[in-house]
Motif scaffolding. Structure first.
Motif, mmCIF file in Angstrom:
data_model
loop_
_atom_site.group_PDB
_atom_site.id
_atom_site.type_symbol
_atom_site.label_atom_id
_atom_site.label_comp_id
_atom_site.label_asym_id
_atom_site.label_seq_id
_atom_site.Cartn_x
_atom_site.Cartn_y
_atom_site.Cartn_z
ATOM 1 N N PRO A 82 0.814 -1.233 0.000
ATOM 2 C CA PRO A 82 0.000 0.000 0.000
ATOM 3 C C PRO A 82 0.837 1.269 0.000
ATOM 4 O O PRO A 82 0.368 2.335 -0.403
ATOM 5 C CB PRO A 82 -0.818 -0.126 1.292
ATOM 6 C CG PRO A 82 -0.899 -1.593 1.540
ATOM 7 C CD PRO A 82 0.437 -2.136 1.103
ATOM 8 N N ALA A 83 2.077 1.171 0.430
ATOM 9 C CA ALA A 83 2.948 2.343 0.498
ATOM 10 C C ALA A 83 3.217 2.940 -0.878
ATOM 11 O O ALA A 83 3.637 4.100 -0.979
ATOM 12 C CB ALA A 83 4.264 1.978 1.178
ATOM 13 N N VAL A 84 2.968 2.158 -1.945
ATOM 14 C CA VAL A 84 3.219 2.679 -3.293
ATOM 15 C C VAL A 84 2.308 3.876 -3.588
ATOM 16 O O VAL A 84 2.620 4.703 -4.451
ATOM 17 C CB VAL A 84 3.011 1.595 -4.369
ATOM 18 C CG1 VAL A 84 3.948 0.427 -4.148
ATOM 19 C CG2 VAL A 84 1.556 1.119 -4.417
ATOM 20 N N LEU A 85 1.209 3.961 -2.843
ATOM 21 C CA LEU A 85 0.262 5.054 -3.081
ATOM 22 C C LEU A 85 0.725 6.371 -2.485
ATOM 23 O O LEU A 85 0.150 7.422 -2.784
ATOM 24 C CB LEU A 85 -1.116 4.688 -2.505
ATOM 25 C CG LEU A 85 -1.800 3.446 -3.082
ATOM 26 C CD1 LEU A 85 -3.132 3.209 -2.376
ATOM 27 C CD2 LEU A 85 -2.006 3.602 -4.581
ATOM 28 N N ASP A 86 1.736 6.331 -1.653
ATOM 29 C CA ASP A 86 2.197 7.556 -1.002
ATOM 30 C C ASP A 86 2.674 8.603 -1.997
ATOM 31 O O ASP A 86 2.664 9.799 -1.705
ATOM 32 C CB ASP A 86 3.345 7.226 -0.022
ATOM 33 C CG ASP A 86 2.869 6.394 1.166
ATOM 34 O OD1 ASP A 86 1.642 6.313 1.377
ATOM 35 O OD2 ASP A 86 3.726 5.825 1.869
ATOM 36 N N ALA A 87 3.095 8.143 -3.179
ATOM 37 C CA ALA A 87 3.616 9.078 -4.184
ATOM 38 C C ALA A 87 2.497 9.826 -4.907
ATOM 39 O O ALA A 87 2.756 10.814 -5.604
ATOM 40 C CB ALA A 87 4.458 8.321 -5.211
ATOM 41 N N LEU A 88 1.254 9.380 -4.722
ATOM 42 C CA LEU A 88 0.143 9.986 -5.456
ATOM 43 C C LEU A 88 -0.497 11.139 -4.692
ATOM 44 O O LEU A 88 -0.550 11.133 -3.456
ATOM 45 C CB LEU A 88 -0.936 8.932 -5.733
ATOM 46 C CG LEU A 88 -0.531 7.677 -6.503
ATOM 47 C CD1 LEU A 88 -1.754 6.807 -6.762
ATOM 48 C CD2 LEU A 88 0.168 8.026 -7.806
ATOM 49 N N THR A 89 -1.003 12.100 -5.421
ATOM 50 C CA THR A 89 -1.782 13.176 -4.811
ATOM 51 C C THR A 89 -3.184 12.639 -4.503
ATOM 52 O O THR A 89 -3.557 11.550 -4.957
ATOM 53 C CB THR A 89 -1.927 14.371 -5.765
ATOM 54 O OG1 THR A 89 -2.697 13.960 -6.912
ATOM 55 C CG2 THR A 89 -0.561 14.864 -6.229
ATOM 56 N N GLU A 124 -7.964 9.368 -6.320
ATOM 57 C CA GLU A 124 -9.371 9.293 -6.714
ATOM 58 C C GLU A 124 -9.502 8.743 -8.128
ATOM 59 O O GLU A 124 -10.375 7.910 -8.408
ATOM 60 C CB GLU A 124 -10.019 10.673 -6.608
ATOM 61 C CG GLU A 124 -10.171 11.182 -5.188
ATOM 62 C CD GLU A 124 -10.697 12.609 -5.130
ATOM 63 O OE1 GLU A 124 -11.147 13.027 -4.050
ATOM 64 O OE2 GLU A 124 -10.674 13.305 -6.176
ATOM 65 N N VAL A 125 -8.631 9.215 -9.018
ATOM 66 C CA VAL A 125 -8.653 8.738 -10.406
ATOM 67 C C VAL A 125 -8.296 7.256 -10.448
ATOM 68 O O VAL A 125 -8.918 6.472 -11.170
ATOM 69 C CB VAL A 125 -7.683 9.556 -11.283
ATOM 70 C CG1 VAL A 125 -7.550 8.925 -12.662
ATOM 71 C CG2 VAL A 125 -8.167 10.998 -11.417
ATOM 72 N N LEU A 126 -7.310 6.855 -9.657
ATOM 73 C CA LEU A 126 -6.915 5.448 -9.604
ATOM 74 C C LEU A 126 -8.078 4.580 -9.129
ATOM 75 O O LEU A 126 -8.321 3.492 -9.671
ATOM 76 C CB LEU A 126 -5.716 5.265 -8.671
ATOM 77 C CG LEU A 126 -5.196 3.831 -8.500
ATOM 78 C CD1 LEU A 126 -4.733 3.267 -9.840
ATOM 79 C CD2 LEU A 126 -4.061 3.792 -7.481
ATOM 80 N N GLY A 127 -8.814 5.076 -8.142
ATOM 81 C CA GLY A 127 -9.976 4.338 -7.660
ATOM 82 C C GLY A 127 -11.023 4.158 -8.739
ATOM 83 O O GLY A 127 -11.651 3.097 -8.853
ATOM 84 N N CYS A 128 -11.198 5.173 -9.562
ATOM 85 C CA CYS A 128 -12.154 5.090 -10.672
ATOM 86 C C CYS A 128 -11.677 4.092 -11.734
ATOM 87 O O CYS A 128 -12.472 3.355 -12.310
ATOM 88 C CB CYS A 128 -12.341 6.463 -11.312
ATOM 89 S SG CYS A 128 -13.249 7.641 -10.282
ATOM 90 N N LEU A 129 -10.370 4.077 -11.971
ATOM 91 C CA LEU A 129 -9.817 3.097 -12.913
ATOM 92 C C LEU A 129 -10.092 1.685 -12.395
ATOM 93 O O LEU A 129 -10.386 0.765 -13.172
ATOM 94 C CB LEU A 129 -8.309 3.297 -13.080
ATOM 95 C CG LEU A 129 -7.853 4.563 -13.807
ATOM 96 C CD1 LEU A 129 -6.324 4.624 -13.832
ATOM 97 C CD2 LEU A 129 -8.399 4.611 -15.227
ATOM 98 N N GLY A 130 -10.014 1.519 -11.084
ATOM 99 C CA GLY A 130 -10.279 0.219 -10.478
ATOM 100 C C GLY A 130 -11.705 -0.248 -10.659
ATOM 101 O O GLY A 130 -11.985 -1.443 -10.562
ATOM 102 N N ALA A 133 -5.864 -0.461 -12.913
ATOM 103 C CA ALA A 133 -7.160 -0.926 -12.418
ATOM 104 C C ALA A 133 -6.987 -2.143 -11.519
ATOM 105 O O ALA A 133 -7.611 -2.251 -10.456
ATOM 106 C CB ALA A 133 -8.075 -1.268 -13.596
ATOM 107 N N VAL A 134 -6.138 -3.063 -11.933
ATOM 108 C CA VAL A 134 -5.897 -4.258 -11.136
ATOM 109 C C VAL A 134 -5.228 -3.875 -9.805
ATOM 110 O O VAL A 134 -5.597 -4.381 -8.738
ATOM 111 C CB VAL A 134 -5.012 -5.253 -11.910
ATOM 112 C CG1 VAL A 134 -4.578 -6.402 -11.013
ATOM 113 C CG2 VAL A 134 -5.777 -5.797 -13.117
ATOM 114 N N LEU A 135 -4.256 -2.960 -9.864
ATOM 115 C CA LEU A 135 -3.586 -2.513 -8.645
ATOM 116 C C LEU A 135 -4.591 -1.883 -7.680
ATOM 117 O O LEU A 135 -4.557 -2.150 -6.473
ATOM 118 C CB LEU A 135 -2.496 -1.503 -8.999
ATOM 119 C CG LEU A 135 -1.770 -0.858 -7.796
ATOM 120 C CD1 LEU A 135 -0.966 -1.905 -7.030
ATOM 121 C CD2 LEU A 135 -0.848 0.269 -8.264
ATOM 122 N N ALA A 136 -5.485 -1.051 -8.204
ATOM 123 C CA ALA A 136 -6.496 -0.402 -7.365
ATOM 124 C C ALA A 136 -7.361 -1.439 -6.657
ATOM 125 O O ALA A 136 -7.659 -1.293 -5.457
ATOM 126 C CB ALA A 136 -7.372 0.515 -8.211
#
Length: 216
Positions: A151-158, A163-169, A208-211
């Motif tokens: 989950p730490a990979v998300l720290d780099a995101l704003t 939110e956009v990543l969640g939508c891709l998921g 999407a898969v990562l999300a």
């Protein structure tokens, strides 16, 4: 700009049909044909096409392994072809870095449009199919299984990128994300491009898969 394509398909009749379709387009050039995965990788190294149209099931080296090698070496983008829309190998190919996938019974015009879309640097996979793939594979994977992302990979995101990543998921298209998050579609594209770069991902389907794996 002419799109240089390498066709990798072990069935000669199918391969001939794909080549015929591709050569019917003035902006597409078929630079090579490969009857198996090993030949696909070798020809990709020699010819440096813009895109490899890769069958999933091939002798000597399967399409997933061939895709992984082509992507890892930065030889070309890969558009995967399969007979089944929920073939387990498709998920493996997308995880290996394929830019998208199509069914072999796709109409000629859709095949050409997919080639053009991937050549522009955009992922090519129907949102409905994305949702089904996620539900079938990522959605049923045991939480925090071996090899699961940190989950730490998300720290780099704003916040907006998350939110956009969640939508891709959820398998949403750029237009659908724009409506949901009340932003311009061009802005969505920018966020998608940035988050893919930050997460070192090759396609929106990988995102999407990562999300889904991270539950966001």
């Amino acid at each position: 700009m002419t799109i240089r394509v390498l066709v990798a398909e072990d069935q000669s009749a199918v391969r001939a049909g794909l080549v015929l379709i591709l050569r019917s387009a003035p902006d597409v050039e078929v630079v090579g044909e490969a009857p198996d995965g090993e030949a696909a990788v070798r020809l990709a190294r020699e010819l440096r096409p813009d895109l490899v149209l890769m069958d999933v099931s091939m002798p000597r080296l399967d399409g997933v392994s061939a895709t992984r090698q082509v992507v890892a070496e930065g030889l070309a983008d890969v558009l995967v072809l399969t007979t089944f829309d929920l073939d387990e190998y498709v998920f493996g190919a997308l995880r290996a870095g394929a830019a998208g996938f199509l069914l072999k019974n796709t109409e000629a015009c859709e095949l050409l449009e997919a080639v053009r879309t991937v050549a522009r640097g955009e992922g090519m996979i129907a949102p409905a199919v994305t949702r089904r793939l996620i539900a079938e594979f990522a959605g049923t994977a045991p939480a925090r299984a071996a090899g699961a992302p940190d989950p730490a990979v998300l720290d780099a995101l704003t916040r907006r990128e998350r939110e956009v990543l969640g939508c891709l998921g959820k398998g949403l298209s750029n237009a659908e994300i724009a409506v949901r998050l009340s932003m311009a579609e061009a802005t969505v594209k920018t966020h998608v491009s940035r988050l893919l770069g930050k997460l070192d991902l090759r396609s929106r389907v990988q995102a999407a898969v990562l999300a889904q794996e991270l539950g966001i």
